[in-house]
Design an enzyme around this catalytic site. Structure first.
Site, short mmCIF file in Angstrom:
data_model
loop_
_atom_site.label_atom_id
_atom_site.label_comp_id
_atom_site.label_asym_id
_atom_site.label_seq_id
_atom_site.Cartn_x
_atom_site.Cartn_y
_atom_site.Cartn_z
N GLU A 102 4.68 12.05 -5.18
CA GLU A 102 4.13 13.19 -5.92
C GLU A 102 2.85 13.72 -5.27
O GLU A 102 2.39 14.81 -5.58
CB GLU A 102 3.87 12.81 -7.39
CG GLU A 102 2.84 11.71 -7.64
CD GLU A 102 3.42 10.30 -7.53
OE1 GLU A 102 4.26 10.07 -6.62
OE2 GLU A 102 3.02 9.44 -8.32
N LYS A 104 13.44 10.95 -3.95
CA LYS A 104 12.28 11.07 -4.85
C LYS A 104 11.04 10.93 -3.98
O LYS A 104 10.59 9.83 -3.65
CB LYS A 104 12.33 9.94 -5.90
CG LYS A 104 11.62 10.24 -7.21
CD LYS A 104 10.16 10.60 -7.09
CE LYS A 104 9.27 9.41 -6.85
NZ LYS A 104 7.85 9.80 -6.60
N CYS A 161 1.57 2.06 7.65
CA CYS A 161 1.89 0.66 7.37
C CYS A 161 1.91 -0.15 8.65
O CYS A 161 1.96 -1.37 8.63
CB CYS A 161 3.23 0.56 6.65
SG CYS A 161 4.58 1.07 7.69
N PHE A 183 3.33 8.51 0.31
CA PHE A 183 2.59 9.72 0.69
C PHE A 183 2.30 9.82 2.19
O PHE A 183 2.00 10.89 2.69
CB PHE A 183 1.27 9.80 -0.09
CG PHE A 183 0.16 8.95 0.49
CD1 PHE A 183 -0.58 9.40 1.58
CD2 PHE A 183 -0.13 7.70 -0.02
CE1 PHE A 183 -1.58 8.60 2.14
CE2 PHE A 183 -1.13 6.91 0.53
CZ PHE A 183 -1.86 7.36 1.61
N SER A 195 3.87 0.75 -1.63
CA SER A 195 3.02 -0.44 -1.74
C SER A 195 3.85 -1.66 -2.18
O SER A 195 4.90 -1.51 -2.81
CB SER A 195 1.92 -0.18 -2.77
OG SER A 195 2.52 0.05 -4.04
N GLU A 246 -4.75 -5.14 1.42
CA GLU A 246 -4.49 -3.91 2.18
C GLU A 246 -5.52 -2.85 1.78
O GLU A 246 -5.59 -2.47 0.61
CB GLU A 246 -3.07 -3.40 1.88
CG GLU A 246 -2.73 -2.18 2.71
CD GLU A 246 -1.31 -1.67 2.47
OE1 GLU A 246 -0.85 -1.68 1.33
OE2 GLU A 246 -0.69 -1.22 3.46
P1 NAD Z 1 3.02 3.75 -3.81
O1 NAD Z 1 3.65 2.43 -3.93
O2 NAD Z 1 1.85 4.06 -4.68
O3 NAD Z 1 4.09 4.91 -4.09
C1 NAD Z 1 5.34 4.91 -3.47
C2 NAD Z 1 6.35 5.57 -4.40
O4 NAD Z 1 6.45 4.83 -5.61
C3 NAD Z 1 5.98 6.99 -4.76
O5 NAD Z 1 7.14 7.79 -4.68
C4 NAD Z 1 5.49 6.87 -6.21
O6 NAD Z 1 5.78 8.00 -6.98
C5 NAD Z 1 6.24 5.67 -6.74
N1 NAD Z 1 5.48 4.90 -7.74
C6 NAD Z 1 4.13 4.73 -7.79
N2 NAD Z 1 3.81 3.91 -8.83
C7 NAD Z 1 4.96 3.55 -9.41
C8 NAD Z 1 5.29 2.68 -10.52
N3 NAD Z 1 4.35 2.06 -11.21
N4 NAD Z 1 6.59 2.53 -10.84
C9 NAD Z 1 7.55 3.16 -10.14
N5 NAD Z 1 7.30 3.98 -9.10
C10 NAD Z 1 6.02 4.18 -8.73
O7 NAD Z 1 2.64 3.94 -2.26
P2 NAD Z 1 1.82 5.11 -1.57
O8 NAD Z 1 0.38 4.99 -1.96
O9 NAD Z 1 2.50 6.42 -1.75
O10 NAD Z 1 1.98 4.72 -0.03
C11 NAD Z 1 1.15 3.81 0.63
C12 NAD Z 1 1.75 2.43 0.67
O11 NAD Z 1 3.03 2.47 1.28
C13 NAD Z 1 0.95 1.43 1.49
O12 NAD Z 1 0.93 0.20 0.81
C14 NAD Z 1 1.73 1.33 2.79
O13 NAD Z 1 1.56 0.12 3.50
C15 NAD Z 1 3.12 1.46 2.28
N6 NAD Z 1 4.06 1.87 3.32
C16 NAD Z 1 4.91 0.91 3.79
C17 NAD Z 1 5.79 1.23 4.81
C18 NAD Z 1 6.71 0.18 5.37
O14 NAD Z 1 7.56 0.54 6.17
N7 NAD Z 1 6.60 -1.08 5.01
C19 NAD Z 1 5.82 2.53 5.32
C20 NAD Z 1 4.96 3.50 4.80
C21 NAD Z 1 4.07 3.14 3.78
#
Ligand code: NAD
Length: 484
Positions: free
Chosen positions: A184, A181, A289, A157, A234, A375
């Site tokens: 959401e 994808k 991140c 997000f 994450s 985090e």
């Molecule tokens: P998230 O992991 O909750 O969601 C990321 C994606 O995974 C979304 O598209 C979501 O729909 C999907 N998803 C969520 N739960 C799922 C599940 N149980 N099974 C399969 N798919 C699932 O992350 P977020 O809250 O959208 O973003 C924040 C996180 O992203 C933070 O931890 C941040 O550090 C990380 N991030 C990392 C980087 C990097 O380059 N390392 C860059 C940006 C963000």
């Protein structure tokens, strides 16, 4: 979950498959919320496996013609797309602000970064030329790159426009067809990206956008015709996607969460250090991140901490993404306070509407506290005191993450020590957010990244292509030797 409601500002989000926007008829929907006001602005479909399959079939139809075009022709689309990003920066950044909450300058910077990523993709013909060598008299070996095929990109997000553009231009310019994808929580920007690429001339089916959550991601991991997956989000979900995708024999690059440490030495330049540290922890409301969340204060740095306190009190930041995020962030602060830490600047208790947490600075945190290792993903910085730089690096390297690390000092020797010893993929000196810019690649270490290679820049070329090794011989004189 709620039924389709036409009273929202934007109509329900639609998938983009085979060049056409299609309704998620019969699917479940989630609300899309403006985090600054808390109001529902649209609804997003939770697409089932059948929608993923429809997108994959469209991508498969597009792949032969697209991958057959010379790369010099493919990148022409991205020259036009880059211009469109720049021409539409006002509208695209306003959309980010609306669905994600970033302040205007942050949202604009995101679009400019998307343009820079696209500019790199435009340079790919210059840097992906193959290799050729006469390895034996009359015998030639050459290496050429081929696209992987149908690939998927799953995004978080916190950068609704930039993170999709980490993967779309490079993957597609290199001849792949893609299923995006998006998160959401911020699905609207992805639709505009698809529209702009269509306007730039991208043929139908080369990029498809399928909205949804867990079920949609699982369908991507399981689909037999998807060859490669990138994930950004994450660490918890990165592990799920990495395990499930590789178990299905796909190449997967999964970027996870972070806990970035900044080491501040007593000799650090006070004004630059205090303003850079605060910018790093508070920019995008700490939802980056690359945001610093731990300051390792070495020796007496109180003069810098005092400056940080006064800067933080005047900083204007946007809201955090959701009510749940606000509750999570505030409970981390409360728990640290109960464990004996001292809250110097307190961002809790901001009233709605919307989901607001102010910049927060917490001193005398110890490495065993939950807030020191997990985090938080909000505008919160903890200060851990250290006697010397060795102790600071030791504490930092106990983190399970390894995205970024930085040191503020005037000493070249100390800077070199931290750069060498920090267990992180991206390190900086006197830089609060050490993001490598193109052509350098983005990617962390440890539990901040699973898989080989990086997601942007030169480091992404191996992921988006497979190399073919060709050995040829054309003259008869060379016909009889040990290579015949
Ligand atoms: P998230 O992991 O909750 O969601 C990321 C994606 O995974 C979304 O598209 C979501 O729909 C999907 N998803 C969520 N739960 C799922 C599940 N149980 N099974 C399969 N798919 C699932 O992350 P977020 O809250 O959208 O973003 C924040 C996180 O992203 C933070 O931890 C941040 O550090 C990380 N991030 C990392 C980087 C990097 O380059 N390392 C860059 C940006 C963000």
């Amino acid at each position: 979950m709620s039924a389709i409601d036409i009273s929202t500002k934007y109509p329900p989000v639609r998938n983009y498959i085979g060049g056409t926007f299609v309704d998620g008829e019969g699917y479940n929907f989630l609300d899309v919320t403006n985090p600054a006001s808390g109001s529902v602005i649209s609804r997003v479909p939770l697409s089932p496996a059948t929608a993923v399959d429809r997108a994959v079939q469209a991508a498969k139809r597009a792949f032969p013609a697209w991958s057959n075009l010379p790369i010099k022709e493919r990148v022409q689309i991205f020259f036009r797309y880059k211009t469109l990003l720049e021409q539409n920066v006002d509208e695209l950044s306003a959309l980010i602000t609306e669905e994600n909450g970033k302040v205007d300058s942050e949202a604009r910077a995101e679009i400019l970064k998307s343009a820079e990523l696209t500019e790199f993709a435009c340079s790919l013909p210059q840097i992906t030329a193959g290799e050729v060598l006469e390895v034996s008299r009359g015998v030639e070996c050459r290496v050429e790159r081929f696209p992987v095929g149908i690939v998927a990109s799953i995004t978080p997000f916190n950068f609704p426009n930039m993170v999709p553009n980490w993967t779309i231009p490079n993957a597609i310019a290199l001849g792949n067809c893609m299923i995006l994808k998006p998160s959401e929580q911020v699905p609207l920007s992805a639709g505009r990206i698809a529209e702009l690429l269509r306007q730039a001339g991208l043929p139908e089916g080369v990029l498809n956008v399928v909205h949804g959550g867990q079920e949609t991601v699982e369908a991507i991991c399981d689909h037999p015709d998807i060859e490669g997956i990138t994930f950004v989000g994450s660490t918890r979900v990165a592990k799920i996607v990495y395990r499930r995708g590789t178990a299905n024999l796909k190449r997967v690059l999964a970027l996870g969460g972070a806990k970035n440490h900044l080491i501040v030495m007593p000799d650090a330049e006070p004004d630059m250090t205090s303003s850079n540290v605060v910018a790093s922890m508070s920019g995008c409301a700490g939802q980056r991140c690359m945001a610093a969340s731990v300051m390792m204060a070495v020796g007496n740095t109180d003069h810098i901490i005092n400056r940080m306190v006064s800067i933080m009190r005047g900083v204007k930041i946007g809201p955090v993404i959701s009510k749940e995020a606000k509750q999570r962030i505030e409970s981390y602060i409360t728990e640290a306070e109960k464990a004996g830490a001292k809250v110097l600047v307190d961002g809790r208790g901001k009233e709605g509407p919307g989901f607001w947490v102010g910049p927060t600075l917490i001193d005398y945190v110890t490495p065993d506290m939950k807030i020191a290792s997990e985090e938080v993903f909000g505008p919160v910085m903890v200060i851990i005191r250290a006697r010397d730089v060795e102790e600071a690096v030791r504490v930092q390297n106990k983190s399970r993450y390894g995205n970024a690390a930085s040191v503020f000092t005037e000493s070249g020797g100390v800077a070199r020590y931290v750069m060498e010893k920090a267990s992180a993929g991206m390190v900086g000196v006197n830089v609060g957010v050490p993001v490598p810019r193109e052509p350098f690649s983005f990617g962390g270490w440890n539990e901040s990244k699973f898989g080989v290679g990086d997601i942007t820049g030169r480091g992404s070329l191996e992921f988006w292509t497979k190399s073919k090794k060709m050995t040829t011989k054309w003259n008869k004189e060379a016909g009889i030797n040990w290579m015949s």
